[in-house]
Design a protein around this motif. Structure first.
Motif, PDB file in Angstrom:
ATOM      1  N   GLY A  34     103.195  11.568 -40.585  1.00 48.91           N
ATOM      2  CA  GLY A  34     101.782  11.242 -40.462  1.00 48.91           C
ATOM      3  C   GLY A  34     101.084  11.300 -41.811  1.00 48.91           C
ATOM      4  N   PRO A  35      99.769  11.079 -41.819  1.00 45.94           N
ATOM      5  CA  PRO A  35      99.026  11.114 -43.076  1.00 45.94           C
ATOM      6  C   PRO A  35      99.111  12.487 -43.733  1.00 45.94           C
ATOM      7  N   GLY A  36      99.356  12.489 -45.010  1.00 46.14           N
ATOM      8  CA  GLY A  36      99.395  13.748 -45.766  1.00 46.14           C
ATOM      9  C   GLY A  36     100.572  14.640 -45.435  1.00 46.14           C
ATOM     10  N   SER A  37     101.593  14.100 -44.807  1.00 50.46           N
ATOM     11  CA  SER A  37     102.726  14.949 -44.416  1.00 50.46           C
ATOM     12  C   SER A  37     103.695  15.201 -45.574  1.00 50.46           C
ATOM     13  N   GLY A  38     103.470  14.549 -46.694  1.00 52.07           N
ATOM     14  CA  GLY A  38     104.312  14.805 -47.871  1.00 52.07           C
ATOM     15  C   GLY A  38     105.332  13.729 -48.161  1.00 52.07           C
ATOM     16  N   LYS A  39     105.152  12.546 -47.587  1.00 52.81           N
ATOM     17  CA  LYS A  39     106.126  11.460 -47.734  1.00 52.81           C
ATOM     18  C   LYS A  39     106.285  10.999 -49.180  1.00 52.81           C
ATOM     19  N   THR A  40     105.127  10.780 -49.815  1.00 57.04           N
ATOM     20  CA  THR A  40     105.153  10.280 -51.189  1.00 57.04           C
ATOM     21  C   THR A  40     105.797  11.304 -52.124  1.00 57.04           C
ATOM     22  N   MET A  41     105.413  12.557 -51.892  1.00 54.39           N
ATOM     23  CA  MET A  41     105.980  13.654 -52.684  1.00 54.39           C
ATOM     24  C   MET A  41     107.503  13.726 -52.497  1.00 54.39           C
ATOM     25  N   GLU A  64     101.129   0.772 -52.384  1.00 51.45           N
ATOM     26  CA  GLU A  64      99.819   1.356 -52.126  1.00 51.45           C
ATOM     27  C   GLU A  64      99.233   1.982 -53.378  1.00 51.45           C
ATOM     28  N   ALA A  77     101.066  17.729 -60.682  1.00 56.78           N
ATOM     29  CA  ALA A  77     100.913  18.911 -59.836  1.00 56.78           C
ATOM     30  C   ALA A  77     102.163  19.795 -59.892  1.00 56.78           C
ATOM     31  N   PHE A  78     103.302  19.156 -60.119  1.00 58.49           N
ATOM     32  CA  PHE A  78     104.549  19.908 -60.105  1.00 58.49           C
ATOM     33  C   PHE A  78     105.202  20.010 -61.486  1.00 58.49           C
ATOM     34  N   ARG A 196     104.154  22.702 -41.963  1.00 59.57           N
ATOM     35  CA  ARG A 196     104.926  21.513 -42.345  1.00 59.57           C
ATOM     36  C   ARG A 196     106.380  21.755 -41.983  1.00 59.57           C
ATOM     37  N   ILE A 217     105.175  23.335 -49.716  1.00 62.41           N
ATOM     38  CA  ILE A 217     104.999  22.598 -50.960  1.00 62.41           C
ATOM     39  C   ILE A 217     104.688  23.647 -52.022  1.00 62.41           C
TER      40      ILE A 217
HETATM   41  N1  LIG Z   1     100.163  20.944 -55.766  1.00 60.59           N
HETATM   42  C1  LIG Z   1     100.193  21.011 -54.443  1.00 60.59           C
HETATM   43  N2  LIG Z   1     100.496  22.161 -53.832  1.00 60.59           N
HETATM   44  C2  LIG Z   1     100.541  22.254 -52.498  1.00 60.59           C
HETATM   45  N3  LIG Z   1     100.283  21.227 -51.672  1.00 60.59           N
HETATM   46  C3  LIG Z   1      99.988  20.032 -52.216  1.00 60.59           C
HETATM   47  C4  LIG Z   1      99.940  19.864 -53.626  1.00 60.59           C
HETATM   48  N4  LIG Z   1      99.618  18.592 -53.866  1.00 60.59           N
HETATM   49  C5  LIG Z   1      99.499  17.988 -52.668  1.00 60.59           C
HETATM   50  N5  LIG Z   1      99.710  18.847 -51.680  1.00 60.59           N
HETATM   51  C6  LIG Z   1      99.695  18.522 -50.216  1.00 60.59           C
HETATM   52  O1  LIG Z   1     100.480  17.367 -49.974  1.00 60.59           O
HETATM   53  C7  LIG Z   1      99.721  16.388 -49.277  1.00 60.59           C
HETATM   54  C8  LIG Z   1      99.925  14.983 -49.805  1.00 60.59           C
HETATM   55  O2  LIG Z   1     101.260  14.687 -49.844  1.00 60.59           O
HETATM   56  P1  LIG Z   1     101.686  13.163 -49.952  1.00 60.59           P
HETATM   57  O3  LIG Z   1     100.716  12.380 -50.746  1.00 60.59           O
HETATM   58  O4  LIG Z   1     103.079  13.170 -50.377  1.00 60.59           O
HETATM   59  O5  LIG Z   1     101.573  12.773 -48.433  1.00 60.59           O
HETATM   60  P2  LIG Z   1     101.817  11.371 -47.747  1.00 60.59           P
HETATM   61  O6  LIG Z   1     102.530  11.658 -46.508  1.00 60.59           O
HETATM   62  O7  LIG Z   1     102.395  10.441 -48.710  1.00 60.59           O
HETATM   63  O8  LIG Z   1     100.338  10.952 -47.437  1.00 60.59           O
HETATM   64  P3  LIG Z   1      99.718   9.503 -47.138  1.00 60.59           P
HETATM   65  O9  LIG Z   1      99.934   9.287 -45.693  1.00 60.59           O
HETATM   66  O10 LIG Z   1      98.294   9.679 -47.496  1.00 60.59           O
HETATM   67  O11 LIG Z   1     100.424   8.548 -48.007  1.00 60.59           O
HETATM   68  C9  LIG Z   1      98.298  16.738 -49.533  1.00 60.59           C
HETATM   69  O12 LIG Z   1      97.531  16.322 -48.439  1.00 60.59           O
HETATM   70  C10 LIG Z   1      98.302  18.219 -49.721  1.00 60.59           C
HETATM   71  O13 LIG Z   1      98.149  18.833 -48.476  1.00 60.59           O
END
Ligand SMILES: Nc1ncnc2c1ncn2[C@@H]1O[C@H](COP(=O)(O)OP(=O)(O)OP(=O)(O)O)[C@@H](O)[C@H]1O
Ligand SMILES: [Mg+2]
Lengths: 230, 262
Positions: A34-41, A64, A77-78, A196, A217
């Motif tokens: 889902g949104p913000g679940s950490g996929k991009t990371m 995107e 951030a990392f 998570r 994370i």
């Molecule tokens: N430095 C950090 N330390 C801890 N958590 C973090 C850090 N940076 C980002 N996050 C968490 O990771 C989430 C974003 O992760 P990411 O962008 O990978 O998600 P995503 O699944 O790709 O989101 P989207 O659906 O918006 O593309 C943020 O919403 C935040 O909660």
């Protein structure tokens, strides 16, 4: 004798153990959440580790976010110096300006065949729909792309946006069936707390953990907590 | 009468014209193995399931054939075979036969190519290119031809090292003219549409004179232009689109070159 599949280490702490030694080489794996679940990371960590730990070049095909945003938000951030990797052409971050499948394929083909890229991330796959007039054409394009990738020495993550709050609430699409593997990133709420977690839904050709493990994370990126079953 | 001699491209080896083996066509005319036949005025081209392509002219020897099939056509075939191998492309005999494309004869009207004079037998080149669509399918044909162009351009630009964009375009134009690929014209385009260049190709070897087929077909040229700009800018973030083509109803072909952000 059955030859064991070669594996590609993600370098994500805990995940390679869950995968019995990594992702099967040359396979394509859907990473959904889902949104913000950490996929991009997750995707960026796979590519960063790929070069830093395993000396394999990677390409991030972004539909995107701009390269600047990815380098800033996901890299800094990392403490990952993505800028340097990009400057040395060890990592390619390529943002599509228009949704054009041919351009996407040109770039993918070129980084694989000319730049010797071994790891690819496409983020998000859902936006690839915009390259096509209708669902049928999208499917044909997706099939062609996966077939093409299957013929190359490249291990690919396809990132997909899926909205669900609970396990079991997932509605599967075509992508889940035709990819070689599926990893799900959850973002639950439990007693006013966000948790998570990660699950390997399927991984063709290899045994893998069937459990859901929470992850954090951390300043080093995603780390799985293997002792804590969910 | 002279026995027809055939030229054989063995897909397993990188070939150039000088190294092509010759053999009697009759030795190779094995119906069982034939996947696809193409014909352009005199030259007949056969594709075989064992990975060989052969070309011959009825009643003519090897030297005559060599003259008919000019270097650009061979260049393309060589490049295609290289890439086919790299891509792990396999021709599916059964599939091709079921398409019923065996024996297709394509009339290529090249009369519109008034100024492009070269040794290229365009109808041979065109037929090889179209055969690729039949054999490998649209998607793979597009991939293979564009990659063939990219490869050639990267080698070419690396050896020339142009100092400016204008010089780059000039050397590409010169090469296209020499090879009979087409006449390249630089258009002062809208910077918003194509940040880097708007380029027109007149008398494209791949498309000029062809009927409307609802698609742009100059994949080799698109790939070549992309490869040239990628090498020149030392960046993979380049997109090239063929926005106009004979195949889409235009009387010239147009390409937009864009550097992507980043
Ligand atoms: N430095 C950090 N330390 C801890 N958590 C973090 C850090 N940076 C980002 N996050 C968490 O990771 C989430 C974003 O992760 P990411 O962008 O990978 O998600 P995503 O699944 O790709 O989101 P989207 O659906 O918006 O593309 C943020 O919403 C935040 O909660
Ligand atoms: Mg994201």
């Amino acid at each position: 004798m059955v030859k064991a599949l070669e594996k590609v280490l993600t370098g994500i702490e805990g995940l390679d153990e869950m995968l019995n030694g990594g992702l099967p080489r040359k396979h394509n794996v859907l990473v959904m959440g889902g949104p913000g679940s950490g996929k991009t990371m997750f995707g960026m960590q796979y590519l960063y580790n790929g070069f830093i730990k395993h000396g394999q070049k990677g390409a991030y095909l972004s539909l995107e976010e701009t390269p600047e945003r990815l380098i800033q938000d996901t890299g800094q951030a990392f403490g990952w110096n993505l800028k340097e990797l990009v400057e040395n052409q060890d990592l390619f971050i390529l943002k599509m300006e228009k949704f054009n499948f041919q351009n996407l394929m040109d770039m993918m083909q070129s980084t694989i065949l000319q730049q010797n890229v071994k790891r690819i991330v496409i983020d998000p796959l859902s936006l690839m729909h915009m390259c096509f007039k209708n669902e049928t054409e999208f499917r044909v394009g997706l099939f062609n792309m996966l077939e093409f990738l299957g013929q190359q020495d490249v291990t690919t993550l396809l990132i997909a946006e899926r909205s669900f709050s609970e396990r079991g609430g997932i509605e599967f699409g075509l992508e889940e069936f035709i990819t070689d593997g599926v990893i799900v990133l959850y973002n639950f709420t439990r007693k006013n707390e966000r948790i998570r977690a990660l699950e390997i839904l399927k991984m063709r050709g290899t045994d893998h953990s069937k459990n859901i493990y929470p992850f954090h994370i951390t300043p080093e990126g995603i780390v799985l907590l293997q002792e804590e079953l969910l | 009468m002279l026995k027809s001699e055939a030229m054989v491209y063995d897909l397993k080896h990188q070939l150039d014209l000088g190294k092509l083996s010759k053999l009697d066509y009759l030795d190779y005319a094995d119906e069982e193995k034939t996947v696809l036949e193409r014909r352009s005025d005199e030259v007949r081209i056969f594709f075989f399931s064992d990975g060989k392509i052969t070309a011959f002219v009825e009643g003519q020897g090897f030297d005559y054939l060599k003259e008919k099939i000019a270097s650009a056509a061979v260049d393309l075939v060589t490049a295609i075979e290289d890439i086919k191998r790299t891509l792990g492309l396999k021709f599916d005999t059964k599939e091709v036969l079921s398409l019923g494309s065996q024996g297709d004869i394509v009339d290529v009207d090249v009369s519109v190519r008034k100024t492009t004079k070269s040794s290229v037998d365009v109808s041979v080149l065109r037929n090889l290119h179209l055969a690729l669509y039949d054999i490998a399918g649209d998607f793979q044909a597009e991939r293979v031809a564009s990659q063939a162009g990219e490869l050639k351009a990267r080698e070419f630009v690396s050896s020339i090292k142009p100092d400016s964009k204008d010089e780059l375009i000039d050397v590409v134009a010169k090469r296209f003219k020499e090879e009979g690929i087409g006449i390249l014209e630089k258009i002062e385009g809208d910077q918003k549409i194509a940040k880097d260049a708007v380029l027109r190709i007149h008398e494209s070897a791949f498309a000029a004179g062809m009927p409307y087929v609802n698609r742009a077909v100059c994949n080799y040229i698109r790939g070549f232009l992309r490869g040239a700009f990628v090498k020149f800018k030392n960046s993979e973030a380049i997109s090239v689109n063929e926005t106009k083509c004979w195949g889409t109803g235009s009387t010239f072909c147009e390409f937009h070159v864009m550097s992507l952000g980043g």
